[in-house]
Design a protein around this motif. Structure first.
Motif, mmCIF file in Angstrom:
data_model
loop_
_atom_site.group_PDB
_atom_site.id
_atom_site.type_symbol
_atom_site.label_atom_id
_atom_site.label_comp_id
_atom_site.label_asym_id
_atom_site.label_seq_id
_atom_site.Cartn_x
_atom_site.Cartn_y
_atom_site.Cartn_z
ATOM 1 N N LEU A 84 1.120 -1.639 0.017
ATOM 2 C CA LEU A 84 -0.343 -0.163 -0.048
ATOM 3 C C LEU A 84 0.795 1.202 0.302
ATOM 4 C CD1 LEU A 84 -2.258 -0.741 2.887
ATOM 5 C CD2 LEU A 84 -3.260 -1.225 0.203
ATOM 6 N N PHE A 85 0.425 2.138 -0.951
ATOM 7 C CA PHE A 85 1.070 3.457 -0.629
ATOM 8 C C PHE A 85 0.211 4.750 -0.324
ATOM 9 C CE2 PHE A 85 2.832 7.465 -2.236
ATOM 10 C CZ PHE A 85 4.419 7.434 -2.054
ATOM 11 N N ASP A 86 0.077 5.218 -0.169
ATOM 12 C CA ASP A 86 -0.761 6.935 0.401
ATOM 13 C C ASP A 86 -0.356 7.735 0.199
ATOM 14 O OD1 ASP A 86 -3.540 8.053 0.670
ATOM 15 O OD2 ASP A 86 -4.028 6.432 2.438
ATOM 16 N N LEU A 87 -0.826 8.616 -0.516
ATOM 17 C CA LEU A 87 -1.040 10.114 -0.365
ATOM 18 C C LEU A 87 -1.288 10.867 -0.089
ATOM 19 C CD1 LEU A 87 2.182 12.121 -1.446
ATOM 20 C CD2 LEU A 87 0.862 12.017 -4.394
ATOM 21 N N GLY A 88 -1.064 11.971 0.378
ATOM 22 C CA GLY A 88 -2.838 12.766 0.423
ATOM 23 C C GLY A 88 -2.509 13.870 0.275
ATOM 24 N N ALA A 89 -3.159 14.892 -0.129
ATOM 25 C CA ALA A 89 -3.338 16.306 0.377
ATOM 26 C C ALA A 89 -4.734 17.151 0.748
ATOM 27 C CB ALA A 89 -2.621 17.016 -1.139
ATOM 28 N N ASP A 90 -4.177 18.904 0.940
ATOM 29 C CA ASP A 90 -5.919 18.795 1.089
ATOM 30 C C ASP A 90 -5.136 20.699 0.823
ATOM 31 O OD1 ASP A 90 -3.627 20.728 3.137
ATOM 32 O OD2 ASP A 90 -4.797 19.030 4.641
ATOM 33 N N LEU A 91 -6.639 21.025 1.350
ATOM 34 C CA LEU A 91 -7.161 22.553 0.281
ATOM 35 C C LEU A 91 -7.787 22.991 1.608
ATOM 36 C CD1 LEU A 91 -6.748 25.803 -1.342
ATOM 37 C CD2 LEU A 91 -9.282 24.296 -2.711
ATOM 38 N N THR A 92 -7.323 23.978 2.278
ATOM 39 C CA THR A 92 -8.615 24.806 3.273
ATOM 40 C C THR A 92 -8.172 26.590 2.854
ATOM 41 O OG1 THR A 92 -6.285 23.499 4.533
ATOM 42 C CG2 THR A 92 -8.121 25.001 5.410
ATOM 43 N N MET A 93 -9.945 26.393 3.576
ATOM 44 C CA MET A 93 -10.355 27.826 3.270
ATOM 45 C C MET A 93 -10.724 28.301 4.611
ATOM 46 S SD MET A 93 -11.783 27.473 -0.904
ATOM 47 C CE MET A 93 -12.283 25.372 0.093
#
Length: 426
Positions: A84-93
């Protein structure tokens, strides 16, 4: 492929992924709140994008199809052929309000990189990089005969390696982590009719930590199961250095160091205990629900710039540390495990309530939020794209300070590959 070959392949891929993570994490600007100027900033909870869609639960999560750093005991559930390989990103307002003043900020970036891999039939491991805390703020105000500006950046990153084993439904695991990063707090003073000066405080953390986890999976019958989970991390002193400098902001001026201090025995992180319970029904469809509780004993953690008031309570700039508690619940539903595409999408929902570790003046900082999201399988069926939405409200009570409303968009890609399958030669 034997165990040595597996570990060698994992190590090579892990090194490349960690180098990528370090490069992109340095550019991430996910925190934009004045609350992060206190203590170590805004704390993370080791949740992946999929877990954030379910209210950031995970202490009792034991699927083997998603990386779960919140409880290292879960690594033992990894299929013996799966990587398993998990890459995460987010955008915050962020929309903030203090009295009649309103503000709006946008932040975001790469959030985490994690991997989970099998070692043998009953053993699994994981490696990755996550945020332990994050700092980001910028605001100013008028003072007598001038102006003052406050800016802060940085945070503490957590690079971890975890192992777990299982027997008879019980699993036990641990993460050994290297915590590193700089927290930079700047104050700019600009008197009327004269030059500008800067006071800077920098905390350089170079530390280690351990997280221990346990799970017990109870098979009620063929289609129903429950998991009980526990996690623990001990109180310990931080390692690293802290320094303060002043500088006149003229062309040739150099910063003057006015104080330095070792973090050891002057700054601490707390005892942490987490508990969770989950229930799963899986037949033609799949339904999972989980509830978690987290406690962190920040109230007895030393933070050296603080001083003791007449009652002996530790204070710094009107701030104290409270014990942090967090309650979370989440659910996931897949209509048909082998149906059409829309029926194989995972639908998720969750919510949480937290008493934060910061007490500013006479006010306790609290937050609550609701989350939802989807797990979109790729055509080959194993890799999943996780897209989530989160609304969160942070506030202080009983004395009102800044009220903040967040809208977060999270994106994670969970690569699920069969790497260790030994094909027959015909």
């Amino acid at each position: 492929m034997n165990i040595i070959s597996k570990l060698k392949a994992v190590a090579e891929l892990s090194a490349a992924a960690v180098m990528l993570a370090v490069a992109v994490t340095a550019q991430a600007q996910g925190t934009t709140t004045p609350y992060s100027m206190y203590g170590y900033g805004i704390l993370g909870d080791r949740a992946t994008s999929m877990q954030r869609q379910m209210g950031s639960v995970g202490v009792a999560m034991n699927s083997g199809r998603q990386v779960n750093v919140m409880n290292p005991a879960s690594y033992a559930a990894t299929d013996s052929l799966t990587f398993l390989f998990d890459l995460g990103a987010d955008l915050t307002m962020l929309w903030s309000q203090e009295n009649s003043a309103k503000g709006f900020n946008v932040g975001g970036g790469v959030d985490y990189v994690t991997m989970q891999f099998p070692i043998s039939k009953h053993f699994g491991g994981s490696i990755g990089l996550l945020p332990y805390s994050s700092v980001g703020y910028s605001f100013g105000n008028d003072i007598m005969h001038g102006t003052m500006e406050n800016q802060g950046t940085g945070g503490i990153n957590e690079l971890y390696l975890g192992l777990a084993g299982s027997v008879a439904g019980f699993s036990l695991g641990f993460n050994i982590s290297y915590n590193f990063g700089n927290i930079i707090n700047d104050v700019y003073s600009t008197p009327s009719g004269s030059g500008r000066s800067k006071f800077e405080h920098v905390m350089e953390v170079r530390d280690w930590n351990i997280l221990i986890g346990a799970q017990y999976k109870l098979k009620i019958d063929r289609f129903n199961s429950m998991v009980l989970g526990l996690t623990y991390s001990p109180k310990k002193t931080l390692l690293g250095t802290s320094r303060a400098t002043t500088q006149e902001m003229s062309q040739d001026a150099q910063p003057d160091t006015v104080a330095t201090m070792k973090l050891k025995n002057n700054y601490y992180t707390p005892n942490m205990v987490g508990a969770g319970i989950s229930y799963t029904y899986s037949k033609s469809s799949k339904f999972t629900v989980e509830a978690d509780f987290l406690w962190q004993g920040w109230s007895d953690c030393k933070y050296s710039p603080m001083y003791a008031d007449k009652t002996g309570k530790v204070v710094f700039d009107g701030m104290t540390f409270n014990d942090r508690t967090r309650y979370a619940v989440g659910a996931e539903f897949v209509p048909k495990l082998r149906g059409g595409y829309l029926q194989k999408i995972a639908y998720r929902i969750g919510g949480y309530y937290s008493n934060d570790y910061l007490r500013i003046g006479n006010s306790n900082v609290k937050e609550y939020g609701v989350t939802c999201g989807f797990g979109f399988p790729t055509p080959e069926g194993r890799t999943v794209i996780n897209l989530g939405l989160e609304w969160k409200h942070r506030y202080a009570t009983p004395v009102k300070l800044i009220g903040e409303n967040y809208f977060n968009i999270t994106l994670g890609v969970n690569f699920n590959e069969v790497w260790f399958f030994k094909r027959k030669i015909r």
